[in-house]
Design a protein around this motif. Structure first.
Motif, PDB file in Angstrom:
ATOM      1  N   ILE A  49       0.842  -1.192   0.000  1.00  0.00           N
ATOM      2  CA  ILE A  49       0.000   0.000   0.000  1.00  0.00           C
ATOM      3  C   ILE A  49       0.883   1.251   0.000  1.00  0.00           C
ATOM      4  CG2 ILE A  49      -1.906   1.197   1.171  1.00  0.00           C
ATOM      5  CD1 ILE A  49      -2.530  -1.732   0.311  1.00  0.00           C
ATOM      6  N   PHE A  50       0.499   2.251  -0.812  1.00  0.00           N
ATOM      7  CA  PHE A  50       1.241   3.503  -0.920  1.00  0.00           C
ATOM      8  C   PHE A  50       0.296   4.678  -0.707  1.00  0.00           C
ATOM      9  CE2 PHE A  50       3.322   0.387  -3.561  1.00  0.00           C
ATOM     10  CZ  PHE A  50       4.667   0.532  -3.232  1.00  0.00           C
ATOM     11  N   ASP A  56       5.645   4.142   1.008  1.00  0.00           N
ATOM     12  CA  ASP A  56       5.264   2.755   1.278  1.00  0.00           C
ATOM     13  C   ASP A  56       4.677   2.670   2.684  1.00  0.00           C
ATOM     14  OD1 ASP A  56       5.095   0.018   1.750  1.00  0.00           O
ATOM     15  OD2 ASP A  56       7.136  -0.406   1.105  1.00  0.00           O
ATOM     16  N   LEU A  57       3.411   2.279   2.780  1.00  0.00           N
ATOM     17  CA  LEU A  57       2.732   2.166   4.072  1.00  0.00           C
ATOM     18  C   LEU A  57       2.751   0.754   4.630  1.00  0.00           C
ATOM     19  CD1 LEU A  57      -0.356   4.415   3.302  1.00  0.00           C
ATOM     20  CD2 LEU A  57       1.773   5.048   4.473  1.00  0.00           C
ATOM     21  N   GLY A  58       3.379  -0.171   3.896  1.00  0.00           N
ATOM     22  CA  GLY A  58       3.463  -1.546   4.359  1.00  0.00           C
ATOM     23  C   GLY A  58       2.688  -2.483   3.456  1.00  0.00           C
ATOM     24  N   THR A  59       2.780  -3.751   3.796  1.00  0.00           N
ATOM     25  CA  THR A  59       2.162  -4.797   2.996  1.00  0.00           C
ATOM     26  C   THR A  59       1.068  -5.487   3.794  1.00  0.00           C
ATOM     27  OG1 THR A  59       4.205  -5.151   1.773  1.00  0.00           O
ATOM     28  CG2 THR A  59       2.600  -6.944   1.733  1.00  0.00           C
ATOM     29  N   LEU A  60      -0.052  -5.677   3.146  1.00  0.00           N
ATOM     30  CA  LEU A  60      -1.173  -6.413   3.728  1.00  0.00           C
ATOM     31  C   LEU A  60      -1.204  -7.774   3.047  1.00  0.00           C
ATOM     32  CD1 LEU A  60      -3.519  -6.101   5.725  1.00  0.00           C
ATOM     33  CD2 LEU A  60      -4.879  -5.175   3.857  1.00  0.00           C
ATOM     34  N   ASP A  61      -0.840  -8.821   3.773  1.00  0.00           N
ATOM     35  CA  ASP A  61      -0.819 -10.173   3.212  1.00  0.00           C
ATOM     36  C   ASP A  61      -2.227 -10.746   3.317  1.00  0.00           C
ATOM     37  OD1 ASP A  61       0.083 -12.479   2.059  1.00  0.00           O
ATOM     38  OD2 ASP A  61       1.088 -13.235   3.842  1.00  0.00           O
ATOM     39  N   GLY A  75     -10.920  10.763   6.719  1.00  0.00           N
ATOM     40  CA  GLY A  75      -9.894  10.628   5.697  1.00  0.00           C
ATOM     41  C   GLY A  75      -9.007   9.399   5.829  1.00  0.00           C
ATOM     42  N   PHE A  76      -9.323   8.533   6.772  1.00  0.00           N
ATOM     43  CA  PHE A  76      -8.575   7.293   6.952  1.00  0.00           C
ATOM     44  C   PHE A  76      -9.515   6.106   6.941  1.00  0.00           C
ATOM     45  CE2 PHE A  76      -5.572  10.327   8.515  1.00  0.00           C
ATOM     46  CZ  PHE A  76      -4.340   9.787   8.177  1.00  0.00           C
ATOM     47  N   LEU A  77      -8.972   4.962   6.550  1.00  0.00           N
ATOM     48  CA  LEU A  77      -9.693   3.698   6.608  1.00  0.00           C
ATOM     49  C   LEU A  77      -9.112   2.879   7.740  1.00  0.00           C
ATOM     50  CD1 LEU A  77      -9.614   2.967   2.811  1.00  0.00           C
ATOM     51  CD2 LEU A  77     -11.673   3.468   4.136  1.00  0.00           C
ATOM     52  N   GLU A  78      -9.973   2.392   8.615  1.00  0.00           N
ATOM     53  CA  GLU A  78      -9.523   1.546   9.716  1.00  0.00           C
ATOM     54  C   GLU A  78     -10.070   0.140   9.504  1.00  0.00           C
ATOM     55  OE1 GLU A  78      -9.817   0.971  14.545  1.00  0.00           O
ATOM     56  OE2 GLU A  78     -10.578   2.810  13.656  1.00  0.00           O
ATOM     57  N   MET A  87      -5.275  -1.691  11.634  1.00  0.00           N
ATOM     58  CA  MET A  87      -4.469  -1.020  10.626  1.00  0.00           C
ATOM     59  C   MET A  87      -5.244   0.177  10.101  1.00  0.00           C
ATOM     60  SD  MET A  87      -2.917  -2.657   7.138  1.00  0.00           S
ATOM     61  CE  MET A  87      -1.854  -1.708   6.069  1.00  0.00           C
ATOM     62  N   ARG A  88      -4.548   1.306   9.909  1.00  0.00           N
ATOM     63  CA  ARG A  88      -5.166   2.519   9.368  1.00  0.00           C
ATOM     64  C   ARG A  88      -4.353   2.980   8.173  1.00  0.00           C
ATOM     65  NH1 ARG A  88      -8.711   5.809  12.248  1.00  0.00           N
ATOM     66  NH2 ARG A  88      -7.647   7.681  11.522  1.00  0.00           N
ATOM     67  N   VAL A  89      -5.055   3.297   7.097  1.00  0.00           N
ATOM     68  CA  VAL A  89      -4.398   3.820   5.903  1.00  0.00           C
ATOM     69  C   VAL A  89      -5.207   5.018   5.405  1.00  0.00           C
ATOM     70  CG1 VAL A  89      -3.400   1.603   5.211  1.00  0.00           C
ATOM     71  CG2 VAL A  89      -5.617   2.275   4.311  1.00  0.00           C
ATOM     72  N   PRO A  90      -4.547   5.948   4.732  1.00  0.00           N
ATOM     73  CA  PRO A  90      -5.301   7.076   4.175  1.00  0.00           C
ATOM     74  C   PRO A  90      -6.356   6.575   3.193  1.00  0.00           C
ATOM     75  CG  PRO A  90      -2.922   7.430   3.978  1.00  0.00           C
ATOM     76  CD  PRO A  90      -3.121   6.022   4.427  1.00  0.00           C
ATOM     77  N   ALA A  91      -7.493   7.266   3.157  1.00  0.00           N
ATOM     78  CA  ALA A  91      -8.556   6.896   2.215  1.00  0.00           C
ATOM     79  C   ALA A  91      -8.075   7.064   0.774  1.00  0.00           C
ATOM     80  CB  ALA A  91      -9.796   7.736   2.461  1.00  0.00           C
ATOM     81  N   ARG A  92      -7.105   7.944   0.552  1.00  0.00           N
ATOM     82  CA  ARG A  92      -6.498   8.120  -0.780  1.00  0.00           C
ATOM     83  C   ARG A  92      -5.184   7.349  -0.809  1.00  0.00           C
ATOM     84  NH1 ARG A  92      -7.192  10.340  -5.390  1.00  0.00           N
ATOM     85  NH2 ARG A  92      -5.495  11.224  -6.610  1.00  0.00           N
ATOM     86  N   HIS A  93      -5.115   6.345  -1.661  1.00  0.00           N
ATOM     87  CA  HIS A  93      -3.944   5.480  -1.730  1.00  0.00           C
ATOM     88  C   HIS A  93      -3.953   4.672  -3.027  1.00  0.00           C
ATOM     89  CE1 HIS A  93      -7.108   2.944   0.093  1.00  0.00           C
ATOM     90  NE2 HIS A  93      -6.606   2.034  -0.728  1.00  0.00           N
TER      91      HIS A  93
END
Length: 111
Positions: A49-50, A56-61, A75-78, A87-93
């Motif tokens: 995920i970027f 690089d925000l890490g890898t989701l296996d 603005g984030f996805l949990e 895990m939380r990542v920006p909604a834009r990725h």
């Protein structure tokens, strides 16, 4: 959320259902999730995920048969589900399939 799913297979006033396939080495376009959603992985793979700046925000296996539930919050996805919980990542990725096989999922957006 155009350009994220490979094919929109259903839509009504409550949900949008997408079929999604990502070949090995392929990546999604940069996109913004506008709704909470869930997905079921038909064929799992590791997804890198970027963020919007390319960090690089890490890898989701993602294992085959896993179900993920994600909540959109400021603005984030949990990730709420067992796999990847917290895990939380920006909604834009964007995401890249770094596995040796195609990744496939069915994604359901909640309107």
């Amino acid at each position: 959320m155009a350009d994220v799913g490979t094919e929109k297979v259903f839509e009504n006033d409550k949900v949008i259902v997408w079929n999604f396939v990502l070949a090995p080495g392929a990546e999604t376009p940069m996109h913004t999730h506008e709704h909470s959603y869930m997905w079921y992985s038909i064929d799992g793979a590791p997804l890198q995920i970027f963020d919007e700046q390319g960090k690089d925000l890490g890898t989701l296996d993602i294992p085959t048969g896993a179900i993920y539930s994600l909540k959109l919050d400021n603005g984030f996805l949990e990730v709420l589900s067992e796999h990847g919980k917290g895990m939380r990542v920006p909604a834009r990725h964007k995401a890249r399939n770094i596995g040796p096989t195609a990744y496939r999922e069915v994604l359901v957006e909640y309107k």
